[in-house]
Design a protein around this motif. Structure first.
Motif: not given
Length: 440
Positions: A200-204, A138-140
């Motif tokens: 859990d995940h980046p903004p948006g 979710r982040w990379f």
């Protein structure tokens, strides 16, 4: 010529990466790091546990078997829960459970109570790694998937190193209760970090739902989710890669390495502990190498996994068949270095499952893959304990069981590799043509 998947540039829908991604992901990794400390702490305390609870080899192996049974049995449910509820909730629950389990193990007055504590610890531990893998997706960006997964695995091995170096010394310095009870504080620390800072995940960005388009919800949706992940040859290939490569190193570090080195090879406990450290150090180095290789050369995945399994089997054969039954120190060092490659090789299994499954099945597919190695480890832990009791402590016979499971796993890898590779190529071509990216 079509470039390999690992060389893909960032595509629409890729997570951003960057410093914030590293910071958030590091919190999840810290939870996994502590979970592995707790999981492997029994590996340096096996002989002490046998004396404390007055148990034989089979009963001693039951500690780790029960813990891994719970862990393996939880993998698919945890994958489903992570897909539905997200990483933060599941990591929070996991941290609570493994901290209570470690504290319970410290205070356990009897063998039965200690078993219950290890089961609780295994339940919490089961919720960490899949959550961390999903957090990474979710982040990379997708192209970082293999390296991010290997780095997460390295954090686990660093936890193993802590249990080998720190817990072992605490155990013989301050005693059983203080060593295990004091280590439980680390669980409380990471629990606070998760509650305050993990996202859990980046903004948006918004994670996909548990059910994909057209899937039912409820019990039917869960069954469909598992069945769809299992039908993918890449998922099953990943599971068998994990099955075949992980368990030799896991069994050695988790329980039987120290007794084998002390009782069968005649080393002191200090020397045996140093050799266990070699396993962990080799894992850290090889994990970085494997992660870079797979990130740059996707086709290297299967050769790396199969060659690791083959070298592991050959090295074990050299040790067990050495004349007189006691191998020279240099050969034991080689064995421990080779066993250090088992963890990084097992991580390759996730690199087969990721491109085979859409985002809403990533947790479920990872759970299936992760279950493979822990089923193999659990089976081997039990078999070695039974064989040791049956043969009066003949380690050469007991550890020969490793060859049986490696042969089984290798045969399944060879059976599935062709179809999995073909489907992965088809998906890659289709995604490029349609400009649709399936995140890892």
């Amino acid at each position: 010529m079509t470039p390999p998947a690992s060389a893909a540039v960032s595509l629409p829908g890729d997570p951003p990466g960057g410093r914030r991604a590293v910071a958030v992901w590091s919190i999840g990794v810290a939870v996994y790091f502590v979970a592995v400390i707790f999981r492997t702490s029994l590996g340096v305390a096996g002989l002490d546990a046998a004396d404390r609870f007055h148990i034989d080899a089979s009963a001693l192996s039951t500690f780790s078997i029960l813990q891994l049974l719970v862990y393996a049995g939880m993998q698919i449910p945890v994958g489903l829960l992570v897909d539905r509820y997200g990483t933060k909730r599941i990591l929070t629950l996991g941290a609570v459970l493994f901290t209570v389990g470690q504290l319970g193990f410290a205070l356990a007055p009897s063998y039965g109570t200690a078993l219950g504590a290890r089961a609780l610890l295994g339940c919490g531990d089961a919720m960490t790694f899949i959550s961390v893998l999903r957090l990474g997706t979710r982040w990379f960006p997708a192209r970082r998937g293999p390296l991010v997964a290997q780095l997460a695995g390295l954090a686990g091995m660093a936890g193993n190193l802590v249990s080998t170096l720190v817990i072992a010394r605490l155990l013989h310095g301050v005693g059983w209760t203080a060593a295990f009870g004091g280590s439980a504080v680390a669980g409380a620390v990471v629990l606070v970090l998760v509650a305050l800072f993990l996202r859990d995940h980046p903004p948006g960005a918004r994670p996909g739902p548990l059910a994909g388009p057209g899937q039912a919800r409820g019990g039917a949706g869960v069954r469909a989710q598992i069945a769809a992940a299992w039908r993918e040859p890449g998922t099953r290939l990943g599971m068998w890669v994990h099955f075949t490569t992980q368990f030799p190193g896991m069994v050695f570090l988790l329980l039987w390495g120290l007794p084998f080195l002390v009782e069968a090879q005649g080393l002191s406990r200090a020397a045996a502990g140093n050799l266990l450290t070699v396993v962990v150090a080799a894992n850290l180095v090889i994990g970085l190498v494997y992660g870079q290789i797979v990130q740059r050369h996707h086709a290297a995945r299967l050769p790396l996994a199969l060659s690791t399994a083959a070298v592991t089997a050959l090295t074990w054969a050299a040790v067990l068949l050495y004349p007189g039954g006691v191998a020279p120190l240099w050969l034991l060092v080689v064995l421990c270095a080779v066993l250090g490659a088992c963890g990084p090789a097992s991580m390759i299994g996730f690199d087969f499952a990721r491109p085979a499954n859409p985002p809403h099945r990533q947790g479920t597919a990872s759970g299936i893959v992760n279950m493979g190695g822990f089923v193999a480890s659990m089976t081997t832990l039990f078999a070695i304990g039974v064989l040791l009791d049956a043969t009066g402590g003949e380690y050469r016979v007991a550890f020969s069981f490793v060859f049986l499971l490696e042969a089984l796993g290798a045969s399944q890898i060879l059976r599935l590799r062709g179809r999995a590779a073909r489907l992965e190529r088809e998906r890659l071509v289709r995604s490029r043509v349609e400009k649709v990216h399936v995140p890892v």
